[in-house]
Design a protein around this motif. Structure first.
Motif: not given
Length: 105
Positions: A71-77, A83-86, A95-105
């Motif tokens: 919730n704090g991260m969302r308020a900051w964003a 307006t969007h998060f992915t 044995t590996t993978a990738e993870k990406h988090d992004s905020f978009l406006r």
């Protein structure tokens, strides 16, 4: 002063196609990162202490505290105009993978 730092400090501010002065990259790089300074501003004391303990010693974050952090991260964003998060998880072969988090406006 290192050669790289010296070279970066000599890059002048430039103007965009509309003549607006754009700042040096060193003044904006990393300015939109939810770091511990930002966390201190947007999280409760318990959530902040939990995230610091997790970063420093790998302690698990309680689910209720995790919701407070989210919730704090969302308020900051949202304060940045987001307006969007992915959340994109890309499993890879092996044995590996990738993870990406992004905020978009």
């Amino acid at each position: 002063m290192s050669l790289r730092i010296s070279a970066l400090s000599n890059i002048p501010a430039t103007t965009d196609e509309l003549g607006k002065i754009t700042p040096k990259i060193t003044t904006v790089f990393g300015s939109h990162v939810f770091n511990l300074k930002t966390a201190r501003e947007y999280l409760s004391d318990d959530a902040y202490k939990s995230i610091v303990a997790s970063i420093k010693s790998g302690q698990k974050i309680d689910r209720n505290v995790a919701s407070n952090i989210a919730n704090g991260m969302r308020a900051w964003a949202e304060s940045k105009g987001v307006t969007h998060f992915t959340h994109w998880f890309q499993p890879l072969t092996g044995t590996t993978a990738e993870k990406h988090d992004s905020f978009l406006r």
